[in-house]
Motif scaffolding. Structure first.
Motif, PDB file in Angstrom:
ATOM      1  N   ALA A  85       0.831  -0.914  -0.021  1.00 43.20           N
ATOM      2  CA  ALA A  85      -0.153   0.042  -0.525  1.00 43.20           C
ATOM      3  C   ALA A  85       0.965   1.356  -0.066  1.00 43.20           C
ATOM      4  CB  ALA A  85      -0.451  -0.276   1.246  1.00 43.20           C
ATOM      5  N   LEU A  86       2.198   0.665  -0.036  1.00 44.82           N
ATOM      6  CA  LEU A  86       2.582   2.011   0.272  1.00 44.82           C
ATOM      7  C   LEU A  86       3.977   1.909  -1.615  1.00 44.82           C
ATOM      8  CD1 LEU A  86       4.723   1.782   3.874  1.00 44.82           C
ATOM      9  CD2 LEU A  86       2.469   3.337   2.900  1.00 44.82           C
TER      10      LEU A  86
ATOM     11  N   ALA B 399       2.950   7.716   5.725  1.00 41.47           N
ATOM     12  CA  ALA B 399       2.919   6.176   5.158  1.00 41.47           C
ATOM     13  C   ALA B 399       1.657   5.775   5.636  1.00 41.47           C
ATOM     14  CB  ALA B 399       3.486   5.724   6.045  1.00 41.47           C
ATOM     15  N   ALA B 402      -1.136   7.016   4.201  1.00 38.87           N
ATOM     16  CA  ALA B 402      -1.600   5.910   2.861  1.00 38.87           C
ATOM     17  C   ALA B 402      -1.691   4.644   2.872  1.00 38.87           C
ATOM     18  CB  ALA B 402      -0.085   6.003   1.805  1.00 38.87           C
ATOM     19  N   HIS B 403      -1.330   3.474   3.448  1.00 40.97           N
ATOM     20  CA  HIS B 403      -1.292   2.276   3.884  1.00 40.97           C
ATOM     21  C   HIS B 403      -2.206   2.421   4.107  1.00 40.97           C
ATOM     22  CE1 HIS B 403      -1.431  -1.295   6.560  1.00 40.97           C
ATOM     23  NE2 HIS B 403      -1.186  -1.912   5.607  1.00 40.97           N
ATOM     24  N   LYS B 406      -4.949   3.305   0.841  1.00 42.95           N
ATOM     25  CA  LYS B 406      -5.076   2.873   0.227  1.00 42.95           C
ATOM     26  C   LYS B 406      -5.585   0.908   0.179  1.00 42.95           C
ATOM     27  CE  LYS B 406      -1.128   4.840  -2.535  1.00 42.95           C
ATOM     28  NZ  LYS B 406       0.019   4.510  -3.674  1.00 42.95           N
ATOM     29  N   ASN B 407      -5.704   1.144   1.153  1.00 43.61           N
ATOM     30  CA  ASN B 407      -6.130  -1.339   1.265  1.00 43.61           C
ATOM     31  C   ASN B 407      -7.576  -0.635   0.818  1.00 43.61           C
ATOM     32  OD1 ASN B 407      -4.194  -2.604   2.165  1.00 43.61           O
ATOM     33  ND2 ASN B 407      -3.713  -1.694   4.231  1.00 43.61           N
ATOM     34  N   LEU B 409      -8.871   2.127  -0.643  1.00 42.73           N
ATOM     35  CA  LEU B 409      -9.294   2.145  -2.036  1.00 42.73           C
ATOM     36  C   LEU B 409      -8.649   0.733  -3.239  1.00 42.73           C
ATOM     37  CD1 LEU B 409      -6.934   5.512  -2.775  1.00 42.73           C
ATOM     38  CD2 LEU B 409      -9.039   5.006  -3.052  1.00 42.73           C
ATOM     39  N   VAL B 441     -10.541   6.152  -7.783  1.00 46.46           N
ATOM     40  CA  VAL B 441      -9.859   6.133  -7.334  1.00 46.46           C
ATOM     41  C   VAL B 441      -8.986   6.362  -7.789  1.00 46.46           C
ATOM     42  CG1 VAL B 441      -8.613   3.242  -6.577  1.00 46.46           C
ATOM     43  CG2 VAL B 441     -10.904   3.664  -7.010  1.00 46.46           C
ATOM     44  N   GLN B 442      -8.013   6.320  -9.071  1.00 48.03           N
ATOM     45  CA  GLN B 442      -6.816   6.858  -9.091  1.00 48.03           C
ATOM     46  C   GLN B 442      -6.362   7.876  -9.135  1.00 48.03           C
ATOM     47  OE1 GLN B 442      -4.936   4.118 -11.011  1.00 48.03           O
ATOM     48  NE2 GLN B 442      -6.828   3.446 -11.365  1.00 48.03           N
ATOM     49  N   ASP B 445      -5.795   7.784  -5.121  1.00 50.12           N
ATOM     50  CA  ASP B 445      -4.070   6.803  -5.227  1.00 50.12           C
ATOM     51  C   ASP B 445      -3.063   7.746  -5.698  1.00 50.12           C
ATOM     52  OD1 ASP B 445      -2.493   4.688  -5.117  1.00 50.12           O
ATOM     53  OD2 ASP B 445      -1.986   5.477  -7.276  1.00 50.12           O
ATOM     54  N   ARG B 449      -0.054   9.886  -3.155  1.00 49.51           N
ATOM     55  CA  ARG B 449       1.537   9.260  -3.730  1.00 49.51           C
ATOM     56  C   ARG B 449       2.315   9.905  -4.187  1.00 49.51           C
ATOM     57  NH1 ARG B 449       2.601   7.884  -8.750  1.00 49.51           N
ATOM     58  NH2 ARG B 449       0.837   8.518  -9.469  1.00 49.51           N
ATOM     59  N   LEU B 452       3.374  11.200  -0.102  1.00 52.66           N
ATOM     60  CA  LEU B 452       4.161  10.226   0.583  1.00 52.66           C
ATOM     61  C   LEU B 452       5.499  11.070  -0.976  1.00 52.66           C
ATOM     62  CD1 LEU B 452       3.153   6.669   0.432  1.00 52.66           C
ATOM     63  CD2 LEU B 452       3.737   8.214   2.570  1.00 52.66           C
ATOM     64  N   LYS B 453       5.429  11.347  -1.239  1.00 54.49           N
ATOM     65  CA  LYS B 453       6.180  11.747  -2.065  1.00 54.49           C
ATOM     66  C   LYS B 453       7.485  13.249  -1.813  1.00 54.49           C
ATOM     67  CE  LYS B 453       6.401  11.833  -6.453  1.00 54.49           C
ATOM     68  NZ  LYS B 453       5.899  11.853  -7.750  1.00 54.49           N
ATOM     69  N   ARG B 456       8.153  12.534   2.470  1.00 49.53           N
ATOM     70  CA  ARG B 456       9.571  11.771   2.392  1.00 49.53           C
ATOM     71  C   ARG B 456      10.376  11.465   1.591  1.00 49.53           C
ATOM     72  NH1 ARG B 456       7.674   5.412   3.121  1.00 49.53           N
ATOM     73  NH2 ARG B 456       7.651   5.791   0.666  1.00 49.53           N
ATOM     74  N   SER B 458      13.484  11.414  -0.079  1.00 52.78           N
ATOM     75  CA  SER B 458      14.307  10.523  -0.562  1.00 52.78           C
ATOM     76  C   SER B 458      15.998  10.809  -0.321  1.00 52.78           C
ATOM     77  CB  SER B 458      13.895   9.696  -1.513  1.00 52.78           C
ATOM     78  OG  SER B 458      13.802  10.727  -2.473  1.00 52.78           O
ATOM     79  N   THR B 459      16.487   9.094   0.076  1.00 52.78           N
ATOM     80  CA  THR B 459      17.958  10.288   0.042  1.00 52.78           C
ATOM     81  C   THR B 459      18.026  10.302  -1.134  1.00 52.78           C
ATOM     82  OG1 THR B 459      17.961   7.626   0.476  1.00 52.78           O
ATOM     83  CG2 THR B 459      20.295   8.278   0.726  1.00 52.78           C
TER      84      THR B 459
END
Lengths: 128, 618
Positions: A85-86, B399, B402-403, B406-407, B409, B441-442, B445, B449, B452-453, B456, B458-459
């Motif tokens: 989901a992530l 996160a 999202a979890h 998204k489930n 969804l 849904v899209q 989503d 997404r 999250l970006k 979070r 990223s490295t």
């Protein structure tokens, strides 16, 4: 011959629709396990062609289950497709999939067509 | 001993000498006078008497001759007889006188001889006279008289000669005494002269010489050799003056040394020091102040204290300082000669004069430019840390969201597909409904997404690239991915060989986002300009600016503040999630850069991404 799929996910509703939608195609025989702690046992009994494994589950993480499956002779060679989901940093398009370290990842929500394509691909690489 | 006493003693000594000499002179004078008197008394009357005796005796004889010669002339004989008697009386008188004054035995002897000769003469004269009356030969008489006369004259002359010898002896003795007196006078004069010279030498030795040496030492000290002391040592007034001078020189040296010491402290101070008078006019400025202010002390003296402070900075007035007494650690700013504001930590205190009355204000200020810079850097670092922590928390939250989102969804997606299997196909409405559900849904989503970006970071895999390369790469993505239609694209690159160390994917994602926004703002017509140029970042860091400019509709002022807020979007047609600029800004800042926007309604928008140059911090 139909492809035997074991779906391990604590989301019961999700497994219900996956099973219905996959089996509707007539190409898949789907078993469902909603209790992650019993997943390895079920897999050893069923010996499916492919395992669809949710990563985030209460009790145990999908990756760890995969490691445990590797430890058993019966399930050692069964390909695993992870459901998540992530979204990983490298970004899979929604409903798409990608590979990390030999494993295929599928992001939720996934369209049934995409899921079937990934499962086909995973089983086709299965050593016969 | 005191000089006055010494002088007094010397003068007393000289006076005593003069007195003693005067007594000696007076005594000698008395003695000479006595001798002189004796000479006068003894010699002169004797000689006079002898003269009279001789004259009367000879006259007696002559008158006798006259008598004898006047034969027959009774009148002449009578006159001659009377004259003889008169001269005889004179003779007796003077012999009496001579006897009266004669003291020495020689005188008496002389008198006896003279009397004897006189008596003989008188007797012969009388005898002669008697004989003459009787008519005797006169020639014989004359001859005899001549003999008597000659004998008498010899006796008297001998007596006179003796007296004259005596007088000569007296005169010689007197002359010798006078000579001695003269020598004594000369000697005493010489002694007095010597005493006077001695006094002069004493004066020179005791006064003039030490005074001269003292004057020399004073001159040397006056010329700045403060460690010089005079060697004049005595217990008189000059010694006291010398000791006082040495004490003063000591004080002067101490004072001067301590003044030099204080001067050196002030000059060496790391902090700036400014002293003012009661009116707030600058009187003293130390070297640090000159350096920090970029001005010479001469330029600053007599200017008001307020002129030191930067425009807009807190400037304590001297009158306030005088009432408050002290100001401590006031954060303000001086103005340097080049107009730069120098942040300082300012302290001031009232300076009292010797009587304790306020005489001015002493201001000390530390240049805290470095500290201010460090504080700014620290604040930036803290801001970044806080931002990171906020982002990390947001990341965990996102996160979880999202979890959890998204489930469901995924279930909705599966459910719609299941429904399609069961009932789909025939019913148009049902098919469209399911289509709408899938699209929703899209969309949900995509939002999750992007969230999250955003949440979070990223490295980053950084590499050194030229900004032009980033721009060109993004433009090619744009060309391949979407038709530029009638939009013209222009690039202007700074020819400086600038390099930035960045995560290429992330920066291209930012540039793509900015260019897409630009294209969206322009629609069918317009020009997209992408340029690079050297730029600066906060904290005097060098950077490279990449500006994306469009000729689009521009952004309404009321929207500009919210542009970088998550989920703010003007793209009503569901194309945007409202996270693009937020994510871009996050990425820019995670590279140590900035993302800024300028816009004018109807003319267009310029979004500028500034990235630190390679090699710089961050």
């Amino acid at each position: 011959m139909k492809t035997d799929v074991l779906v391990v996910d604590d989301e019961q509703d999700f497994t219900f629709f996956v099973k219905k939608n996959l089996e509707a195609s007539g190409r898949f025989e789907v078993s469902v396990c909603t209790d992650a702690t019993k997943a390895v046992e079920r897999a050893r009994q069923l010996r499916p062609h492919v395992i669809l494994l949710d990563i985030m589950m209460p009790g145990i993480a999908g990756e760890e289950l995969a490691v445990q499956l590797q430890a058993h002779q019966e399930t050692k060679h069964v390909p695993v497709v992870f459901l998540t989901a992530l979204v990983r940093e490298d970004e899979a398009p929604t409903g798409g999939s990608h590979e990390i370290g030999g494993h295929t990842f599928v992001a939720k929500p996934v369209k049934i067509q995409e899921l079937m394509r990934v499962l086909d691909e995973a089983t086709s690489k299965r050593p016969s | 001993m005191r000089l006055r006493q010494q002088f007094s003693l010397w003068l007393l000594f000289i006076a005593v000498c003069v007195g003693l000499m005067s007594v000696a002179w007076v005594q000698r004078a008395h003695r000479i006078k006595a001798q002189f008197d004796a000479f006068a008394n003894l010699t002169t009357p004797g000689l006079v008497a002898l003269g009279q005796i001789k004259a009367s005796a000879l006259a007696q004889l002559q008158w006798a001759e006259v008598f004898a010669s006047a034969e027959g002339d009774a009148r002449v004989r009578r006159e001659a007889d009377e004259a003889v008697a008169r001269e005889r009386a004179r003779y007796l008188e003077w012999t009496g006188v001579y006897r009266g004054i004669a003291r020495a035995p020689e005188e008496h002897e002389t008198l006896d001889t003279v009397e004897r000769a006189g008596a003989a003469l008188s007797a012969r004269s009388v005898e002669f006279m008697a004989q003459a009356g009787q008519g005797q030969d006169l020639a014989e008489v004359h001859e005899e008289l001549r003999k008597i006369e000659r004998r008498f004259a010899r006796v008297v002359d001998r007596a006179i000669g003796w007296h004259l010898e005596d007088a000569q002896a007296q005169k010689t003795a007197l002359t010798q005494d006078l000579d001695r007196a003269a020598r004594l006078s000369l000697a005493s004069g010489a002694i007095l002269a010597l005493l006077a010279v001695g006094l002069g030498v004493f004066m020179a030795g005791r006064i003039a010489r030490p005074l001269g040496r003292l004057a020399d030492d004073m001159r040397v000290v006056g010329q700045g050799a403060l460690d010089r002391r005079t060697a004049v040592r005595s217990r008189d007034e000059i010694g006291q003056v010398a000791a006082t001078f040495n004490r003063m020189a000591e004080d002067l040296q101490q004072t001067t040394v301590s003044k030099h010491y204080v001067d050196r402290i002030i000059t060496s101070m790391a902090d700036t020091l400014v002293a003012t008078d009661l009116e707030g006019r600058i009187q003293t400025v130390n070297a640090s102040a000159e350096r920090v202010l970029g001005r010479r002390a001469a330029e600053l003296v007599n200017r008001p204290l307020s002129s030191l402070f930067a425009p807009g900075a807190t400037a304590p007035s001297v009158s306030d300082l005088l009432t408050q007494g002290t100001v401590r650690n006031l954060e303000t700013a001086y103005t340097a000669s080049d107009g730069r504001a120098v942040p300082v930590l300012f302290s001031a205190a009232v300076m009292p004069d010797a009587q304790g009355r306020p005489a001015g204000v002493v201001c000390v200020a530390s240049d805290i430019t470095e500290r201010t810079k460090a504080q700014e850097a620290l604040r930036r670092a803290q801001d970044q840390l806080a931002q990171s922590e906020k982002l990390a928390a947001l990341g965990r939250f996102a996160a979880g969201v999202a979890h959890e989102v998204k489930n469901p969804l995924a279930i909705i997606q599966g459910g719609v597909e299941f429904l399609a299997l069961k009932v789909g196909g025939q019913d148009q409405d049902l098919r469209e409904t399911m289509q709408m559900i899938e699209e929703s849904v899209q969309r949900a989503d995509t939002i999750v997404r992007d969230l999250l970006k955003f949440a979070r970071p990223s490295t980053q895999k950084r590499e050194v690239v030229a900004p032009e390369e980033l721009v060109q790469g993004t433009l090619s993505l744009l060309t391949y991915g979407r038709a530029l239609k009638t939009i013209s694209v222009e690039t202007r690159f700074a020819q400086d060989g600038l390099r930035v160390a960045v995560d290429k994917n992330q920066i291209q994602q930012v540039l793509l986002n900015l260019m897409m926004n630009a294209l969206d703002a322009m629609g069918e017509q317009g020009r997209l300009t992408v340029s690079t140029a050297p730029a600066s970042l906060p904290g005097e860091q060098l950077g490279c600016a990449i500006a994306v400019a469009d000729t689009g509709s521009g952004i309404a002022p009321e929207h500009r503040d919210k542009l970088f807020e998550p989920f703010f979007t003007t793209k009503r047609d569901k194309k945007g999630t409202g996270l693009g600029l937020s994510i871009s800004k996050t990425i820019a800042e995670s590279h140590g850069g900035t993302l800024t926007l300028e816009s004018e309604l109807g003319k267009g928008t310029v979004v500028t991404l500034v990235l630190p140059l390679q090699g710089g911090p961050g």
